[in-house]
Motif scaffolding. Sequence first.
Motif, mmCIF file in Angstrom:
data_model
loop_
_atom_site.group_PDB
_atom_site.id
_atom_site.type_symbol
_atom_site.label_atom_id
_atom_site.label_comp_id
_atom_site.label_asym_id
_atom_site.label_seq_id
_atom_site.Cartn_x
_atom_site.Cartn_y
_atom_site.Cartn_z
ATOM 1 N N ALA A 120 12.898 2.013 6.042
ATOM 2 C CA ALA A 120 12.957 3.053 7.074
ATOM 3 C C ALA A 120 12.310 2.609 8.382
ATOM 4 C CB ALA A 120 12.279 4.324 6.571
ATOM 5 N N HIS A 121 11.246 1.807 8.294
ATOM 6 C CA HIS A 121 10.509 1.342 9.464
ATOM 7 C C HIS A 121 9.915 -0.025 9.158
ATOM 8 C CE1 HIS A 121 10.819 5.154 11.580
ATOM 9 N NE2 HIS A 121 10.503 5.757 10.453
ATOM 10 N N ASP A 122 9.225 -0.587 10.136
ATOM 11 C CA ASP A 122 8.563 -1.878 9.945
ATOM 12 C C ASP A 122 7.066 -1.741 9.721
ATOM 13 O OD1 ASP A 122 10.942 -3.292 10.252
ATOM 14 O OD2 ASP A 122 10.731 -3.313 12.439
ATOM 15 N N ALA A 123 6.579 -0.507 9.636
ATOM 16 C CA ALA A 123 5.137 -0.272 9.470
ATOM 17 C C ALA A 123 4.943 0.964 8.591
ATOM 18 C CB ALA A 123 4.477 -0.090 10.832
ATOM 19 N N GLU A 124 3.717 1.477 8.546
ATOM 20 C CA GLU A 124 3.383 2.618 7.700
ATOM 21 C C GLU A 124 4.399 3.740 7.867
ATOM 22 O OE1 GLU A 124 1.278 1.198 9.829
ATOM 23 O OE2 GLU A 124 -0.325 0.377 8.586
ATOM 24 N N VAL A 163 0.852 -1.190 0.000
ATOM 25 C CA VAL A 163 0.000 0.000 0.000
ATOM 26 C C VAL A 163 0.892 1.245 0.000
ATOM 27 C CG1 VAL A 163 -1.669 1.343 1.340
ATOM 28 C CG2 VAL A 163 -1.916 -1.139 1.163
ATOM 29 N N VAL A 164 0.634 2.157 -0.924
ATOM 30 C CA VAL A 164 1.404 3.401 -0.995
ATOM 31 C C VAL A 164 0.821 4.386 0.012
ATOM 32 C CG1 VAL A 164 2.118 5.319 -2.466
ATOM 33 C CG2 VAL A 164 1.953 3.002 -3.421
ATOM 34 N N GLU A 165 1.670 4.853 0.911
ATOM 35 C CA GLU A 165 1.247 5.805 1.951
ATOM 36 C C GLU A 165 1.435 7.260 1.524
ATOM 37 O OE1 GLU A 165 -0.197 5.101 4.860
ATOM 38 O OE2 GLU A 165 -0.127 2.957 4.512
ATOM 39 N N ARG A 166 2.529 7.550 0.795
ATOM 40 C CA ARG A 166 2.847 8.934 0.412
ATOM 41 C C ARG A 166 3.638 8.926 -0.885
ATOM 42 N NH1 ARG A 166 2.369 13.969 1.724
ATOM 43 N NH2 ARG A 166 4.073 15.437 1.558
ATOM 44 N N VAL A 167 3.438 9.956 -1.703
ATOM 45 C CA VAL A 167 4.225 10.180 -2.911
ATOM 46 C C VAL A 167 4.628 11.648 -2.959
ATOM 47 C CG1 VAL A 167 3.203 8.325 -4.286
ATOM 48 C CG2 VAL A 167 2.151 10.585 -4.322
ATOM 49 N N GLU A 168 5.832 11.914 -3.477
ATOM 50 C CA GLU A 168 6.288 13.296 -3.658
ATOM 51 C C GLU A 168 7.207 13.380 -4.859
ATOM 52 O OE1 GLU A 168 7.893 15.883 -0.687
ATOM 53 O OE2 GLU A 168 6.609 15.055 0.877
ATOM 54 N N TRP A 169 7.124 14.508 -5.556
ATOM 55 C CA TRP A 169 8.089 14.857 -6.590
ATOM 56 C C TRP A 169 9.325 15.429 -5.896
ATOM 57 C CZ3 TRP A 169 7.008 13.975 -11.674
ATOM 58 C CH2 TRP A 169 5.674 13.818 -12.030
ATOM 59 N N GLN A 219 14.458 15.062 -11.398
ATOM 60 C CA GLN A 219 13.326 14.469 -12.106
ATOM 61 C C GLN A 219 12.920 13.140 -11.466
ATOM 62 O OE1 GLN A 219 11.537 15.892 -14.522
ATOM 63 N NE2 GLN A 219 12.808 17.687 -14.210
ATOM 64 N N SER A 220 13.089 13.045 -10.162
ATOM 65 C CA SER A 220 12.780 11.817 -9.439
ATOM 66 C C SER A 220 11.486 11.954 -8.658
ATOM 67 C CB SER A 220 13.918 11.483 -8.467
ATOM 68 O OG SER A 220 15.127 11.310 -9.161
ATOM 69 N N ILE A 221 10.927 10.801 -8.290
ATOM 70 C CA ILE A 221 9.783 10.743 -7.396
ATOM 71 C C ILE A 221 10.136 9.814 -6.246
ATOM 72 C CG2 ILE A 221 8.067 11.238 -9.167
ATOM 73 C CD1 ILE A 221 7.488 8.193 -9.223
ATOM 74 N N VAL A 222 9.513 10.038 -5.108
ATOM 75 C CA VAL A 222 9.738 9.200 -3.934
ATOM 76 C C VAL A 222 8.385 8.721 -3.438
ATOM 77 C CG1 VAL A 222 10.677 9.113 -1.590
ATOM 78 C CG2 VAL A 222 11.845 10.455 -3.341
ATOM 79 N N ALA A 223 8.343 7.449 -3.021
ATOM 80 C CA ALA A 223 7.116 6.857 -2.492
ATOM 81 C C ALA A 223 7.437 6.082 -1.234
ATOM 82 C CB ALA A 223 6.479 5.934 -3.524
ATOM 83 N N SER A 224 6.512 6.086 -0.285
ATOM 84 C CA SER A 224 6.666 5.268 0.922
ATOM 85 C C SER A 224 5.478 4.320 1.023
ATOM 86 C CB SER A 224 6.771 6.136 2.175
ATOM 87 O OG SER A 224 5.570 6.853 2.398
ATOM 88 N N THR A 225 5.686 3.215 1.765
ATOM 89 C CA THR A 225 4.682 2.150 1.791
ATOM 90 C C THR A 225 4.243 1.792 3.207
ATOM 91 O OG1 THR A 225 6.231 0.308 1.974
ATOM 92 C CG2 THR A 225 5.780 1.144 -0.249
ATOM 93 N N SER A 226 3.243 0.926 3.258
ATOM 94 C CA SER A 226 2.693 0.448 4.526
ATOM 95 C C SER A 226 3.643 -0.494 5.255
ATOM 96 C CB SER A 226 1.365 -0.263 4.277
ATOM 97 O OG SER A 226 1.561 -1.348 3.398
ATOM 98 N N SER A 227 4.677 -0.983 4.583
ATOM 99 C CA SER A 227 5.646 -1.872 5.240
ATOM 100 C C SER A 227 6.922 -1.139 5.637
ATOM 101 C CB SER A 227 5.999 -3.047 4.321
ATOM 102 O OG SER A 227 6.702 -2.572 3.188
ATOM 103 N N GLY A 228 6.956 0.199 5.484
ATOM 104 C CA GLY A 228 8.100 0.982 5.908
ATOM 105 C C GLY A 228 9.143 1.230 4.843
#
Length: 145
Positions: A130-134, A90-96, A101-110
């Motif tokens: 980064a973590h073990d959860a969201e 599950v994608v929690e956050r996205v940012e340009w 010209q890169s994008i970064v995404a974080s997930t529910s598994s850290g």
Amino acid sequence: SHSDAVLSLDWNTNAQHILASGSADGTIKLWDLNTQDTIGTYKEGCNIQALQFHHSEESLLLSGGFDGNVLIRDCRQPNATAIRWNVSEVVERVEWCFHSQSIVASTSSGLIGCFEARMNAPTPVWHLQAHDAETTFSLSRHLPG
């Protein structure tokens, strides 16, 4: 209007009358704030958890959903296929990235991953657990890197 909860909103700072909303109904809607009408709808088929318009290209919209997909859409071409990466969670956050010209995404598994927006390569430029959860994050517009 959406038929389920709105999970994300982003205001287009370049076209200041446009707002994007992502919903648990599996759609992204573009709204004209002047007329309060929907001016576009994208059916993604899963909850849309994260949205962000590009900081200088007013028509580019980045999104992430419960299906693990991160997408870039050109809102000028509503029928065009989106550029897509799958992060398998599950994608929690996205940012340009403001300075590249890169994008970064974080997930529910850290997991946090960086992708090159112009290349559409299936693997990230870099990733870290980064973590073990969201996990969410915020990139600086003032400091590169």
